[in-house]
Design a protein around this motif. Structure first.
Motif, PDB file in Angstrom:
ATOM      1  N   LEU A 501      56.635  40.251  40.700  1.00 42.38           N
ATOM      2  CA  LEU A 501      55.660  39.883  39.678  1.00 42.38           C
ATOM      3  C   LEU A 501      54.573  40.943  39.600  1.00 42.38           C
ATOM      4  CD1 LEU A 501      55.214  36.079  40.437  1.00 42.38           C
ATOM      5  CD2 LEU A 501      56.446  37.107  38.538  1.00 42.38           C
ATOM      6  N   PRO A 502      54.155  41.315  38.403  1.00 46.22           N
ATOM      7  CA  PRO A 502      53.084  42.318  38.286  1.00 46.22           C
ATOM      8  C   PRO A 502      51.754  41.722  38.717  1.00 46.22           C
ATOM      9  CG  PRO A 502      53.620  41.419  36.122  1.00 46.22           C
ATOM     10  CD  PRO A 502      54.641  40.852  37.077  1.00 46.22           C
ATOM     11  N   THR A 503      50.841  42.568  39.051  1.00 46.26           N
ATOM     12  CA  THR A 503      49.508  42.118  39.447  1.00 46.26           C
ATOM     13  C   THR A 503      48.693  41.767  38.214  1.00 46.26           C
ATOM     14  OG1 THR A 503      48.651  44.369  39.418  1.00 46.26           O
ATOM     15  CG2 THR A 503      49.539  43.561  41.506  1.00 46.26           C
ATOM     16  N   ILE A 504      47.873  40.736  38.344  1.00 47.22           N
ATOM     17  CA  ILE A 504      47.012  40.316  37.237  1.00 47.22           C
ATOM     18  C   ILE A 504      45.543  40.509  37.585  1.00 47.22           C
ATOM     19  CG2 ILE A 504      48.702  38.643  36.400  1.00 47.22           C
ATOM     20  CD1 ILE A 504      47.077  36.457  37.775  1.00 47.22           C
ATOM     21  N   GLY A 505      45.286  41.104  38.728  1.00 46.84           N
ATOM     22  CA  GLY A 505      43.909  41.346  39.136  1.00 46.84           C
ATOM     23  C   GLY A 505      43.840  41.636  40.617  1.00 46.84           C
ATOM     24  N   THR A 506      42.653  41.697  41.113  1.00 45.13           N
ATOM     25  CA  THR A 506      42.425  41.936  42.537  1.00 45.13           C
ATOM     26  C   THR A 506      41.565  40.820  43.094  1.00 45.13           C
ATOM     27  OG1 THR A 506      40.470  43.263  42.066  1.00 45.13           O
ATOM     28  CG2 THR A 506      42.582  44.438  42.271  1.00 45.13           C
ATOM     29  N   GLY A 526      36.740  40.598  54.023  1.00 46.88           N
ATOM     30  CA  GLY A 526      36.403  41.846  53.352  1.00 46.88           C
ATOM     31  C   GLY A 526      37.600  42.625  52.852  1.00 46.88           C
ATOM     32  N   GLU A 527      38.823  42.202  53.142  1.00 49.13           N
ATOM     33  CA  GLU A 527      40.029  42.928  52.742  1.00 49.13           C
ATOM     34  C   GLU A 527      40.260  42.782  51.244  1.00 49.13           C
ATOM     35  OE1 GLU A 527      44.785  43.204  53.971  1.00 49.13           O
ATOM     36  OE2 GLU A 527      43.459  41.670  54.835  1.00 49.13           O
ATOM     37  N   MET A 528      40.659  43.853  50.585  1.00 51.64           N
ATOM     38  CA  MET A 528      40.965  43.844  49.157  1.00 51.64           C
ATOM     39  C   MET A 528      42.473  43.707  48.985  1.00 51.64           C
ATOM     40  SD  MET A 528      38.084  44.011  47.605  1.00 51.64           S
ATOM     41  CE  MET A 528      38.709  44.301  45.941  1.00 51.64           C
ATOM     42  N   LEU A 529      42.899  42.812  48.088  1.00 53.29           N
ATOM     43  CA  LEU A 529      44.313  42.561  47.872  1.00 53.29           C
ATOM     44  C   LEU A 529      44.558  42.388  46.384  1.00 53.29           C
ATOM     45  CD1 LEU A 529      43.421  40.301  50.440  1.00 53.29           C
ATOM     46  CD2 LEU A 529      45.758  41.027  50.945  1.00 53.29           C
ATOM     47  N   TYR A 530      45.862  42.343  46.010  1.00 47.13           N
ATOM     48  CA  TYR A 530      46.242  42.168  44.614  1.00 47.13           C
ATOM     49  C   TYR A 530      46.565  40.702  44.352  1.00 47.13           C
ATOM     50  CZ  TYR A 530      46.762  47.240  44.651  1.00 47.13           C
ATOM     51  OH  TYR A 530      46.534  48.565  44.765  1.00 47.13           O
ATOM     52  N   VAL A 531      46.195  40.235  43.169  1.00 42.96           N
ATOM     53  CA  VAL A 531      46.494  38.861  42.747  1.00 42.96           C
ATOM     54  C   VAL A 531      47.706  38.904  41.834  1.00 42.96           C
ATOM     55  CG1 VAL A 531      45.662  36.813  41.533  1.00 42.96           C
ATOM     56  CG2 VAL A 531      44.078  38.201  42.889  1.00 42.96           C
ATOM     57  N   ILE A 532      48.736  38.103  42.156  1.00 45.67           N
ATOM     58  CA  ILE A 532      49.942  38.076  41.325  1.00 45.67           C
ATOM     59  C   ILE A 532      50.170  36.700  40.694  1.00 45.67           C
ATOM     60  CG2 ILE A 532      51.065  39.936  42.590  1.00 45.67           C
ATOM     61  CD1 ILE A 532      52.629  37.866  44.133  1.00 45.67           C
ATOM     62  N   GLU A 533      49.407  35.698  41.142  1.00 43.98           N
ATOM     63  CA  GLU A 533      49.557  34.368  40.525  1.00 43.98           C
ATOM     64  C   GLU A 533      48.269  33.583  40.765  1.00 43.98           C
ATOM     65  OE1 GLU A 533      52.286  30.396  41.084  1.00 43.98           O
ATOM     66  OE2 GLU A 533      53.241  32.361  41.341  1.00 43.98           O
ATOM     67  N   GLU A 534      47.710  33.036  39.683  1.00 43.53           N
ATOM     68  CA  GLU A 534      46.457  32.282  39.788  1.00 43.53           C
ATOM     69  C   GLU A 534      46.686  30.905  40.426  1.00 43.53           C
ATOM     70  OE1 GLU A 534      45.215  33.257  35.395  1.00 43.53           O
ATOM     71  OE2 GLU A 534      43.502  32.413  36.482  1.00 43.53           O
ATOM     72  N   VAL A 558      38.925  33.461  48.855  1.00 45.65           N
ATOM     73  CA  VAL A 558      38.923  34.767  48.202  1.00 45.65           C
ATOM     74  C   VAL A 558      38.079  34.719  46.944  1.00 45.65           C
ATOM     75  CG1 VAL A 558      41.180  35.426  49.104  1.00 45.65           C
ATOM     76  CG2 VAL A 558      41.025  34.189  46.937  1.00 45.65           C
ATOM     77  N   GLU A 559      37.596  35.853  46.555  1.00 43.91           N
ATOM     78  CA  GLU A 559      36.880  36.014  45.290  1.00 43.91           C
ATOM     79  C   GLU A 559      37.778  36.827  44.367  1.00 43.91           C
ATOM     80  OE1 GLU A 559      33.141  37.873  45.716  1.00 43.91           O
ATOM     81  OE2 GLU A 559      32.530  37.576  43.615  1.00 43.91           O
ATOM     82  N   VAL A 560      38.209  36.209  43.261  1.00 44.46           N
ATOM     83  CA  VAL A 560      39.233  36.784  42.394  1.00 44.46           C
ATOM     84  C   VAL A 560      38.570  37.550  41.268  1.00 44.46           C
ATOM     85  CG1 VAL A 560      41.193  36.277  40.906  1.00 44.46           C
ATOM     86  CG2 VAL A 560      40.823  34.928  42.984  1.00 44.46           C
ATOM     87  N   TYR A 561      39.126  38.754  40.980  1.00 43.29           N
ATOM     88  CA  TYR A 561      38.683  39.553  39.830  1.00 43.29           C
ATOM     89  C   TYR A 561      39.910  39.776  38.953  1.00 43.29           C
ATOM     90  CZ  TYR A 561      35.143  40.612  43.350  1.00 43.29           C
ATOM     91  OH  TYR A 561      34.197  40.519  44.324  1.00 43.29           O
ATOM     92  N   LEU A 562      40.046  38.976  37.900  1.00 41.26           N
ATOM     93  CA  LEU A 562      41.220  39.061  37.035  1.00 41.26           C
ATOM     94  C   LEU A 562      41.063  40.225  36.056  1.00 41.26           C
ATOM     95  CD1 LEU A 562      41.903  35.302  36.241  1.00 41.26           C
ATOM     96  CD2 LEU A 562      43.037  36.768  37.917  1.00 41.26           C
ATOM     97  N   ASP A 563      42.200  40.841  35.747  1.00 42.63           N
ATOM     98  CA  ASP A 563      42.218  41.936  34.778  1.00 42.63           C
ATOM     99  C   ASP A 563      42.376  41.331  33.391  1.00 42.63           C
ATOM    100  OD1 ASP A 563      42.434  44.217  33.350  1.00 42.63           O
ATOM    101  OD2 ASP A 563      44.247  44.973  34.345  1.00 42.63           O
ATOM    102  N   LYS A 564      41.354  41.471  32.536  1.00 44.72           N
ATOM    103  CA  LYS A 564      41.383  40.872  31.204  1.00 44.72           C
ATOM    104  C   LYS A 564      42.480  41.478  30.343  1.00 44.72           C
ATOM    105  CE  LYS A 564      36.458  39.786  31.233  1.00 44.72           C
ATOM    106  NZ  LYS A 564      35.163  39.945  30.542  1.00 44.72           N
ATOM    107  N   ASN A 565      42.877  42.704  30.602  1.00 45.84           N
ATOM    108  CA  ASN A 565      43.896  43.358  29.783  1.00 45.84           C
ATOM    109  C   ASN A 565      45.309  43.032  30.235  1.00 45.84           C
ATOM    110  OD1 ASN A 565      41.902  44.648  28.273  1.00 45.84           O
ATOM    111  ND2 ASN A 565      41.773  46.330  29.774  1.00 45.84           N
ATOM    112  N   ALA A 566      45.402  42.321  31.391  1.00 45.93           N
ATOM    113  CA  ALA A 566      46.731  42.015  31.908  1.00 45.93           C
ATOM    114  C   ALA A 566      47.401  40.966  31.038  1.00 45.93           C
ATOM    115  CB  ALA A 566      46.645  41.533  33.351  1.00 45.93           C
ATOM    116  N   LYS A 567      48.704  41.082  30.871  1.00 49.03           N
ATOM    117  CA  LYS A 567      49.454  40.115  30.089  1.00 49.03           C
ATOM    118  C   LYS A 567      49.723  38.885  30.929  1.00 49.03           C
ATOM    119  CE  LYS A 567      51.742  43.695  27.349  1.00 49.03           C
ATOM    120  NZ  LYS A 567      53.045  44.267  26.919  1.00 49.03           N
TER     121      LYS A 567
END
Length: 578
Positions: A501-506, A526-534, A558-567
């Motif tokens: 699955l593609p990432t939709i944010g961090t 403090g670790e940064m990771l990729y979000v693939i499913e909300e 976690v504190e989620v930062y979604l990519d607004k341009n992600a499909k």
């Protein structure tokens, strides 16, 4: 009380009877004011007690409302919380406060009946009696005043007649000494003088008689009538004083009578508080929430220096593909999630409660069996009642048609049979959980009638086919007898090579999370990771660390930062047909 003046003072002289009458009238005025003040005091006390009863009723009502407000609602989760000793003690306190309020209602009722009601009637009687006494006193006063007026009139008439007789006598003597007056005029003057003397004598006799009568009436008035009236007023006033004193005593007794009952209520509250058992409550919490899972085993050492595929122990926190294709595959290499994350169903759980931990599942199954048994008993009771009714109709056809209940009896029989099958099904699951029976095979699952009702997808089957082993831990059904195995085919290779699955944010880890269950992933603060499913509403977010490591973490960690341009990439898991 106003003391009655000595009779001698009142009758010191007949020449001043009006002064005595005025003094007697002044005494009546004083007594009238005093007795009216006494009635006012009594009415004020009645009003005080009445307001006290209203306060007691209001207090009792507030206590009852308070107790009702905190009573547990029936058939609610709150009612289940009252199985603990501390909450049972609180419930006992609420019940005792209800009884406590009842005692204040008793105080109000007794004060109303024994004090307010009785004194109100007594005040009415007291007013009538007072009115009667002062009416008699005023009547006696008016009578003596009338006698005095008659005496005064008689005395003035006697005085006038004496003066007239004296003047007539003087005139006669003057006429008799005058030689120029005729004999006839002298005789006429003599007769006039005699007439006036006679009238004076009659007035004297009348005045003497009136005086004697007045003295007698006056004696009766001041020595008999007035003292009797004053005595009655004094007795009336003393009864009023005694009555208000008794009412005050009753006021205290009404409170004192409920003290033992109130003390008993407080004793029961103390007894309930002393029955609080912290150990028992803690044990109940343990029994209610224990899962039955075995602690995870040790993590095997992964030697990356050897040119071999990465292997992970069965209890490893990460999810990777197996060495061969003999194990069933439910998704790509990054989708090997196991219970409880493999089936994210926001609705009701599976019928056999396989989504619950072993101990919780056992309790749910036992509750379901008990519920079904109660339903069977109800249906059987209805059937027995209809059977008896049918027998009565057969013996007495005039009471009804026996055939009219056959349809209902048939329905009840079918319902009972269905419920019994349900009981057998849930008892089978319960036996598996308790370790009495081996794990069900695919054939037994089909025979239970559940297989067709379940979702045939690979994901759901994976969640429902996961059974509890005798030791209480969840294991995959991978026995060599009748396990559901997916052979290694080209389909598996294609499925395995599916793009992740593609990432939709961090996201940033706010706290350290140790992912001990399969399907989760451990993260450090403090670790940064990729979000693939909300988060789908179950409180978990799916993240990825690198190409081979992904899993679920609590959304609150976690504190989620979604990519607004992600499909929209929330694609459902691929389903594998059996």
């Amino acid at each position: 009380m106003v003391s009655l003046p000595h009779p001698y003072v009142l009758h010191a002289a007949v020449s001043a009877p009006c002064l005595c009458c005025r003094k007697g009238k002044d005494q009546f005025d004083n007594l009238e004011k005093h007795t009216q003040w006494g009635i006012d005091v009594l009415e004020k006390y009645i009003k005080f007690v009445k307001e006290r009863t209203e306060i007691e009723l209001s207090y009792a009502k507030q206590l009852r409302n308070l107790s009702k407000k905190y009573q547990p609602k029936k058939n609610s989760k709150e009612e289940e919380e009252y199985r603990y000793t501390s909450t049972r003690a609180f419930l006992a306190t609420l019940n005792e406060m209800n009884d406590y309020a009842g005692q204040h209602e008793v105080i109000s009722e007794n004060m109303t009946s024994l004090i307010t009601g009785e004194l109100t009637r007594y005040v009415q009687e007291l007013k009538q009696e007072r009115k009667s006494h002062f009416h008699d006193g005023r009547k006696a006063q008016q009578h003596i005043e009338t006698c005095w007026k008659q005496l005064e009139a008689s005395k003035r008439r006697f005085e006038r007649d004496c003066k007239e007789a004296d003047r007539a006598q003087q005139y006669f003597e003057k006429m008799d000494a005058d030689i120029n007056v005729t004999k006839a005029d002298v005789e006429k003057a003599r007769q006039q003088a005699q007439l006036r003397h006679q009238m004076a004598e009659d007035s004297k006799a009348e005045y003497s008689s009136t005086l004697q009568k007045f003295n007698s009436e006056q004696h009766e008035h001041y020595y008999t009538h007035i003292p009797n009236i004053f005595q009655k007023i004094q007795e009336m006033e003393e009864r009023r004083i005694v009555r208000i004193g008794e009412s005050m005593k009753t006021f205290a007794e009404v409170d004192r009578q409920v003290i033992p009952i109130i003390g008993k209520c407080l004793d029961e509250i103390t007894k309930a508080a002393e029955a609080v058992d912290h150990k028992n409550d803690s044990q109940m919490v343990i029994e209610a929430f224990k899962s039955g899972f075995e602690p995870p085993g040790d993590i095997d050492f992964e030697d990356f220096t050897q040119p071999m595929k990465r292997t992970v122990s069965e209890s490893s926190l990460s999810n990777s593909r197996g060495d061969g294709k003999s194990e069933p595959k439910f998704g790509s290499k990054s989708k090997g999630k196991l219970w409880p994350f493999i089936k994210k169903n926001k609705g009701a759980g599976p019928e056999d409660f396989s989504n619950l931990p072993p101990e919780q599942r056992r309790k749910k199954l036992q509750q379901k069996v008990d519920e079904l048994n109660r339903d069977i008993q109800k249906e059987m009771d209805q059937r027995d009642a209809l059977t008896k009714m049918k027998d009565v109709y057969i013996k007495n056809p005039q009471m009804g048609d026996a055939a009219s209940v056959d349809h209902r009896l048939a329905e009840l029989g079918q319902n009972i049979e269905k419920l019994r099958l349900e009981v057998q099904k849930f008892e089978g699951w319960l036996a598996e959980v308790e370790g009495r029976l081996p794990a069900r095979t695919e054939q037994s699952r089909r025979q239970s009638g559940v297989y067709e009702a379940q979702n045939p997808s690979g994901v759901n089957s994976c969640a429902q086919d996961r059974e509890s082993s005798p030791d209480g831990s969840y294991t995959e059904e991978q026995s060599q007898e009748t396990e559901m195995k997916v052979p290694a085919t080209d389909f598996d290779d294609e499925f395995d090579d599916e793009e992740p699955l593609p990432t939709i944010g961090t996201c940033k880890a706010l706290y350290t999370f140790e992912g001990q269950n399969e399907g989760t992933i451990s993260v450090a603060e403090g670790e940064m990771l990729y979000v693939i499913e909300e988060d789908k509403g179950d409180g978990w977010t799916r993240i990825r660390r690198n190409e081979d490591e992904e899993g679920y973490v609590p959304t609150s960690y976690v504190e989620v930062y979604l990519d607004k341009n992600a499909k929209d990439v929330h694609k459902p898991l691929q389903k594998i047909s059996e």
